[in-house]
Design an enzyme around this catalytic site. Sequence first.
Site, short mmCIF file in Angstrom:
data_model
loop_
_atom_site.label_atom_id
_atom_site.label_comp_id
_atom_site.label_asym_id
_atom_site.label_seq_id
_atom_site.Cartn_x
_atom_site.Cartn_y
_atom_site.Cartn_z
CE1 TYR A 120 52.76 -80.15 -56.15
CE2 TYR A 120 55.01 -79.44 -55.79
CZ TYR A 120 54.11 -80.43 -56.14
OH TYR A 120 54.57 -81.68 -56.46
CG ASP A 139 55.92 -76.06 -48.18
OD1 ASP A 139 57.16 -76.18 -48.13
OD2 ASP A 139 55.22 -76.62 -49.05
CE LYS A 181 61.58 -76.90 -55.00
NZ LYS A 181 60.20 -76.63 -54.77
#
Length: 426
Positions: free
Chosen positions: A145, A240, A268
Amino acid sequence: MRQRKRSQELHARASRVIPGGVDSPVRAFKSVGGEPPYIVRGKGSRIWDADGNEYIDYVGSWGPLILGHAFPSVVEAVEKANRDGASFGACTPAEAELAEAVIEAFPSMDKVRFVSSGTEATMSAIRLARAFTGRKYIIKFEGCYHGHADSLLVKAGSGVATLGIPGSAGVLDEQAKFTLALPFNNQQAIKEAFHKFKNEIACVIVEPVVGNMGCVPPGKGYLEFLRSITEQHGTVLIFDEVMTGFRLSFGGAQQLFKIKPDLTTLGKIIGGGLPVGAYGGRAELMDMIAPLGPVYQAGTLSGNPLAMAAGIATLQELKARPEIYRQLEQRSEALVDGVLNAAKNKGVALTANRVGSMFTWFFQRGTVHDWDTAAKSDTQAFGKFHGAIMEHGIYLPPSQYEAIFMSAAHSETDIQQTIAAATEAF
Ligand SMILES: *Cc1c(COP(=O)(O)O)cnc(C)c1O
């Protein structure tokens, strides 16, 4: 049974005005049954819901809270920044401070640009890769994702998989047709794609340790292979690290596996619980971004002072206490093995993947190394377990296909309590 009356009322109220009552579909309890608790407070490893139930939390806001909830220096930094004005849409000193801290930890970056979410980071990194190479195609992996940008919502892991939909309605075939979704950990599939689309592949984007189909580590030599084949074809390699950055080690997965990608996306942890994303890489690439170059990307709240303050305070703490990573490793190992043992004693089919403080217990006996093997898990058994362990005060992500996170605030006692709860829940 734990009382959840207040949460149910709040959910009914939210559901009247917010689709499904949630602002991100992963928060719904659709795949595990039941309704989500409404969280009103967090401290350290613990959270409390609106009915006063206490939980040991293993979601950690889906990754950012590596120091635990309401960590004192982070709270203080945000309060101070807030008193000085929450946003100016102008240059502030904190941006370069956080940028320097990020670049110091990630030597593959000469420069970094802050945005407000991981979605923006990956979307912008791909735009940059396409501009740099002048090519159209991108390679991503099934079960990875990278946020919800149109061209990336193809076989996109957890949130999408949990709802049982292949991609997303509203994404045009024309937007997805340049996205090649290949199986993770499969070198042959990549060789074939590069053979077929010679000199047309702008970038390969990958979660170097996947978190979004549950935790799935790269096989031996796989990341090295990705590095060499992209280099060979003039293709941009994007790691990522929105989830893995500052989690698997201070310098993320790229430090752990000693690989230098061309571009890295972060989010995050670098926002310490506030909305942040970032993308960075060599100056040659980054200097193509406006105002220096022709690749446009902007954001009203990008580099927001509160988010920068929370990020700086978080990275300062991680840097000052490198032993945090050793402790996370040891405690995560103890927890994962303890629960596996409990399952074995009860005859429950369970296997686990773990890298550092990121892990998943898959309800099956096989090994999980890609999306197809992850999908063999017994999601109903997971759902039952999720509900049962929550009754014992343990809050896990409400999907089989999510990574579970340990924080530095989780104590040995928390871990023993969690293993005992799991034993009861099986
Ligand atoms: C969470 C995540 C994203 C998206 O970040 P948002 O801030 O939710 O937009 C992208 N990539 C990975 C690997 C993630 O874990």
